[in-house]
Design an enzyme around this catalytic site. Structure first.
Site, mmCIF file in Angstrom:
data_model
loop_
_atom_site.group_PDB
_atom_site.id
_atom_site.type_symbol
_atom_site.label_atom_id
_atom_site.label_comp_id
_atom_site.label_asym_id
_atom_site.label_seq_id
_atom_site.Cartn_x
_atom_site.Cartn_y
_atom_site.Cartn_z
ATOM 1 N N HIS A 494 0.804 -1.224 0.000
ATOM 2 C CA HIS A 494 0.000 0.000 0.000
ATOM 3 C C HIS A 494 0.828 1.261 0.000
ATOM 4 C CE1 HIS A 494 -3.223 -2.825 0.583
ATOM 5 N NE2 HIS A 494 -3.920 -1.904 -0.055
ATOM 6 N N ARG A 637 -15.218 2.573 -2.124
ATOM 7 C CA ARG A 637 -15.025 1.232 -1.555
ATOM 8 C C ARG A 637 -15.133 1.305 -0.041
ATOM 9 N NH1 ARG A 637 -9.466 -1.983 -2.260
ATOM 10 N NH2 ARG A 637 -8.710 -0.438 -0.782
ATOM 11 N N GLU A 731 -11.316 -10.223 -5.773
ATOM 12 C CA GLU A 731 -9.924 -10.216 -5.324
ATOM 13 C C GLU A 731 -9.470 -11.582 -4.829
ATOM 14 O OE1 GLU A 731 -8.805 -6.202 -3.427
ATOM 15 O OE2 GLU A 731 -10.773 -6.674 -2.616
ATOM 16 N N ASN A 754 -4.360 -6.691 -7.584
ATOM 17 C CA ASN A 754 -3.261 -6.802 -6.614
ATOM 18 C C ASN A 754 -3.489 -7.996 -5.700
ATOM 19 O OD1 ASN A 754 -2.524 -4.365 -7.723
ATOM 20 N ND2 ASN A 754 -3.424 -3.154 -6.083
ATOM 21 N N ASP A 755 -4.687 -8.031 -5.124
ATOM 22 C CA ASP A 755 -4.968 -9.154 -4.226
ATOM 23 C C ASP A 755 -5.250 -10.432 -5.009
ATOM 24 O OD1 ASP A 755 -4.628 -8.361 -1.536
ATOM 25 O OD2 ASP A 755 -6.273 -6.952 -1.819
ATOM 26 N N ARG A 765 1.912 -10.047 -1.273
ATOM 27 C CA ARG A 765 2.168 -8.849 -2.091
ATOM 28 C C ARG A 765 3.229 -7.949 -1.481
ATOM 29 N NH1 ARG A 765 -3.628 -5.760 -2.034
ATOM 30 N NH2 ARG A 765 -2.487 -3.885 -2.535
ATOM 31 N N CYS A 802 -9.569 -2.432 -11.193
ATOM 32 C CA CYS A 802 -9.049 -1.298 -10.435
ATOM 33 C C CYS A 802 -7.744 -1.641 -9.722
ATOM 34 C CB CYS A 802 -10.083 -0.779 -9.441
ATOM 35 S SG CYS A 802 -10.555 -2.017 -8.223
HETATM 36 C C1 PEP Z 1 -6.478 -4.772 -5.392
HETATM 37 O O1 PEP Z 1 -6.308 -5.655 -4.541
HETATM 38 O O2 PEP Z 1 -6.159 -4.914 -6.594
HETATM 39 C C2 PEP Z 1 -7.062 -3.494 -5.004
HETATM 40 C C3 PEP Z 1 -7.362 -2.583 -5.905
HETATM 41 O O3 PEP Z 1 -7.239 -3.281 -3.662
HETATM 42 P P1 PEP Z 1 -6.045 -2.842 -2.692
HETATM 43 O O4 PEP Z 1 -4.810 -2.678 -3.531
HETATM 44 O O5 PEP Z 1 -6.438 -1.591 -2.012
HETATM 45 O O6 PEP Z 1 -5.938 -4.012 -1.766
HETATM 46 MG MG MG Z 2 -7.281 -5.395 -2.600
#
Ligand code: PEP
Ligand code: MG
Length: 878
Positions: A494, A637, A731, A754-755, A765, A802
């Site tokens: 993050h 979100r 996710e 990402n997740d 990650r 996203c």
């Molecule tokens: C993701 O997991 O791709 C996402 C957009 O959420 P975050 O990166 O905030 O976990």
């Molecule tokens: Mg995520």
């Protein structure tokens, strides 16, 4: 023998501390004791003593007995946040009380409504020299009834009475198998593993003796792999304690015991239980580096420490693309001055405890929700923070009239000197941990920020750090920050996302060599190729500056066209949205041509809070962002707390694996009170049609139904007739595989790559060793995206992406080819991606996607995009 009897300070049910929904208590970080589920609303003194702490928030008291035992009575969990509301103090700090004197009155109903739990821990504080011999537990207690018997540490066995007689020593010789000897983390594990045991354990090596309950003391032994040490223990569970320490010394990280061996002997008493140790067990778990081909994201050949062919260049994994030229500055510890003289022994002792408790909370919060590497480091820091030798030595200085800060610094510096004297590079590294902890406690004592901070940033700073926390990054002056290099960390952490949102190039997983770069060194940070050029020659510098100019020129042209509606070359409409975490980002995004917000990370709006934002505050922030978007859609979100997002105002229960624990919608359903506040705030956004709500980390359709019911209730309560759209993020692999069912329940779908990548590839990650391989273009992830997109389309739902993949110019055409209609990205890349999308046809995208799904690795997918000419290469700086 000076024993202390504690009587019940509260009527209620006495339960084990493990029941407390707060790791600080359940893991006995402050000390051992019981928790009382109260039926009464007055707290009484459990023994005679002096009140050494009665905080302004009146939610707890600490008293010290004449024997020196320190007892904490903490009414409810997380009640400090009530700031005194519902509490009435009947005593003052410094006052002497007798057993049974009333101390506090509280409003039990208010606590039941406002606190996560009313369970009231009664603890004997770690480091005050006492342990529990007997306790009354799992039964109803009335005020004044026996609760605990305390005895000096090491004086006697638990009253269960099994085990050797007092003074009997169990000992065993062991050859240490730990790859790096007893450095900080194994020392912390060893000391931590002895918590809750009655036995006193020492380790003897190289003619020195150290308490095995003290991390620092263990480290100063200077034990390396292959050294023989003697474990000695006394007390009721001495034999079991010796077994546990032996196992820890023979065990490599994450693996089975490396080998048995050593000699078993009993001196002066009972022999160890369990017979002869096993010989010839499994070999130590190997530490072979991850085999690495060329990195998909950054071209780093191996994750972690990596030197480029040019010795003055360091490689890393790209976390935020871009190019920067500047001078380095290490995230450094502030030099905090402390006064030598104390203001009274009890005052200084209480101050030390207050400061340690503050630091503990922060470490706890960071460790609970941080990536694995952060958790480990925070865990080691927590052990050091509670180290009995350090605390004992600080208290000894305080007893001699010194201030808490002076005592703490003196204790740390003595250990630092001892570690430095070992002349062992690994131990010397731990000096850093200790000095870091010194600053944190001194910072907490003096009221300054407790974590590492930077000095004022010079212009064009390339910040160097082992790892940054999101809250540390947001505290910096981003206008002077040209780039960030981290020794550890992962590309979709993050903090990397935040930096990308700020348009700051970032390399992660660069290894320890990075930390040796002196402040003020000129560097070129190429976060397109994954290289940091240290001390570039004039030619390299001129080349980089020229390249920056060219990119600025191209960026200006893209920027000029950025307000056009986004369509592919053959006219297919693709919505280009922005991922946002603040009003400022919303303004930047609109200037860059964003057509809406596809992901508002609401947890980022309140990162530095100590208490949850209330409905009005949230509604205000959301409205600001909606207004900045000037009517464009806003997908908000719900809070995504947990995993690698430390949120100080919501400490989660300890989890061995937070990425697989309370995260996203799970956390919201665990704390529906917080979710309802957020839903109400979102429903207040005007105009009503602008906002949509999106749920993170969905696993199955039932979660959507539960939240929809809550949303409908809140909507009706607010008198709103039009339903708001409720969408979800895909996710988890479970959600992707079940996307047909999920699409039937959700109004729209957005894929969080990402997740989804982390969980599909089973790669954390935030893991720096795996960072180069954590590529969302892996065909396994692409197949899940394809499946989800098909499910969404067949149910007539909008399908977006996203996650970070939407900001990757190589990936965007593939995603469009897989059926994705909306890409929500980092605001700084919008002009470039709009230009790129306008240059490719839907047919080309589909062909590219079709071929990509047949490949076997992300490297092959990237090579395909390059061959088909759909990869745009570099991204212009923001
Ligand atoms: C993701 O997991 O791709 C996402 C957009 O959420 P975050 O990166 O905030 O976990
Ligand atoms: Mg995520």
């Amino acid at each position: 023998m000076s024993k202390v009897i504690l009587v019940a300070p509260l009527a209620g049910w006495s339960t084990p501390l493990d029941e407390a929904p707060d790791a600080v208590f359940a893991d006995r970080m402050l000390g051992d004791g019981v928790a009382i589920d109260p039926t009464g609303a007055t707290l009484y003194a459990p023994c005679d003593g002096e009140l050494i702490a009665v905080p302004a928030s009146r939610h707890a008291v600490t008293l010290r007995t004449d024997e020196g035992a320190e007892i904490l009575l903490h009414v409810g969990i997380d009640t400090v946040g009530l700031a005194g509301e519902g509490f009435e103090a009947l005593v003052q700090q410094g006052q002497r009380v007798r057993s049974g004197d009333p101390l506090l009155r509280f409003d039990l109903d208010l606590l039941a409504r406002r606190a996560p739990s009313v369970l009231t821990p009664v603890l004997v504080l770690e480091g005050s020299g006492f342990t529990i011999a007997r306790r009354s537990q799992d039964r109803e207690v009335s005020v004044g009834e026996f609760l605990m018997e305390l005895v000096p540490v090491g004086a006697v066995a638990e009253a269960s009475g099994k085990g050797p007689e007092m003074g009997a020593v169990v000992s065993r010789r062991v050859v240490v198998a730990l790859e790096h000897g007893i450095h900080a983390r194994p020392a912390a594990v060893l000391a931590g593993g002895l918590k809750g045991r009655a036995a006193q354990v020492t380790l003897v090596a190289h003619g020195k003796e150290a308490s095995a309950h003290s991390t620092t003391s263990l480290m100063t032994l200077g034990v390396r792999k292959g050294d023989e040490v003697e474990i000695r223990a006394t007390g009721a569970d001495a034999a079991a304690a010796v077994e546990a320490v032996e196992a820890a010394l023979l065990k490599e990280k994450g693996g089975a015991p490396a080998r048995g061996g050593g000699t078993a002997s009993a001196a002066g008493g009972a022999s160890p239980a369990g017979g002869a140790p096993a010989v010839g067990g499994a070999p130590a778990a190997g530490g072979a580096p991850a085999a690495g081909g060329a990195s998909a994201t950054g071209g780093a050949s191996v994750a972690g420490v990596a030197r480029a062919a040019d010795a003055s260049a360091l490689r890393g994994v790209i976390a935020s693309r871009g190019l920067a030229v500047g001078n380095t500055l290490q995230l450094s510890r502030p030099e905090i001055s402390v006064k030598e003289d104390g203001a009274g022994v009890s005052h200084e002792n209480a101050e030390l405890d207050r400061a340690r408790a503050l630091v503990r909370d922060r470490l706890q919060a960071a460790g609970n929700s941080g990536p694995a590497a952060t958790r480990e480091i925070m865990g080691a820091h927590l052990e050091l923070l509670d180290d009995p030798e350090l605390i004992g030595s600080a208290r000894a200085a305080i007893a001699h009239g010194k201030s808490a800060g002076f005592g703490w610094r003196q204790a740390i510096r003595a250990t630092v000197d001892a570690l430095r004297a070992l002349q062992d590079a690994r131990m010397a590294e731990r000096v850093d941990d200790l000095l870091d902890l010194e600053s944190q406690v001194l910072g907490a004592l003096s009221g300054t920020v407790g974590t590492s901070t930077v000095r004022e940033l010079p212009d064009k700073t390339i910040l160097i750090a082992r790892e940054l926390l999101p809250s540390q990054l947001v505290a910096l002056d981003s206008s002077r920050l040209a780039g960030i290099c981290m020794a550890a960390g992962g590309p979709t952490s993050h903090v990397a996302i935040l930096a990308a949102a700020m348009g700051i190039p970032v390399l992660v997983a660069m290894g320890e060599a990075l930390l040796a770069i002196a402040d003020g060194t000129a560097v070129v940070l190429d976060a397109e190729k994954g290289v940091l050029q240290v001390d570039p020659d004039r030619g390299q510098l001129a080349g980089a500056v020229g390249e920056l100019d060219r990119r600025r020129g191209r960026h200006a042209a893209e920027q000029a066209a950025a307000q056009r509606e986004c369509r592919t070359a053959d006219g297919t409409r693709i919505e280009v949205f922005a991922n946002l975490g603040s009003v400022t980002e919303a303004e930047i995004a609109v200037r860059n041509g964003a057509e809406g917000c596809g992901l508002l990370r609401t947890e980022f709006l309140f990162l530095e809070r100590q208490s949850p934002p209330d409905e009005d505050e949230q509604a205000g922030q959301y409205q600001h962002i909606a207004t900045a978007l000037a009517g464009r859609p806003l997908i908000l979100r719900t809070l995504d707390i947990g995993g690698d997002k430390p949120i100080p105002y919501l400490p989660l229960p300890h989890e061995d694996n937070p990425a697989l624990g309370l995260r996203g919608v799970r956390t919201s359903l665990w704390r529906p009170d917080l979710l309802r506040v957020q839903l109400r705030a979102a429903l207040r956004i005007q105009p009503e049609s602008q906002a949509r709500i999106m749920l993170p980390m969905i696993t199955d359709p039932a979660e959507i139904r539960t939240v929809r019911n809550m949303l409908d209730e809140e909507r009706r309560a607010l008198g709103l007739s039009t339903p708001i759209q409720l969408g979800v993020m895909i996710e988890t692999p479970a959600a992707a595989v079940m996307s047909d069912r999920i699409a039937a329940e959700a109004d729209f779908i957005s894929i969080g790559t990402n997740d989804l990548t982390q969980y599909t590839l089973a790669m954390d990650r935030g893991h720096s060793e795996l960072a180069a391989r954590l590529d969302a273009l892996h065909p396994a992830v692409l197949r899940l995206i394809a499946r989800t997109a098909a499910a969404a389309v067949s149910h007539g739902r909008t399908i977006g992406v996203c996650g970070g993949l939407a900001s990757d110019p190589t990936a965007a055409p593939i995603l469009i080819g897989l059926g994705v209609q909306e890409l929500s990205m980092v605001p700084s890349v919008i002009p470039q991606l709009k230009a790129l999308i306008g240059s490719v046809s839907l047919d080309t995208c589909r062909e590219l996607a079709r071929q990509a799904l047949e490949l076997e690795s992300s490297e092959e997918v990237r090579a395909l995009a390059l061959r088909m000419g759909t990869s745009a290469g570099e991204v212009a700086p923001a």
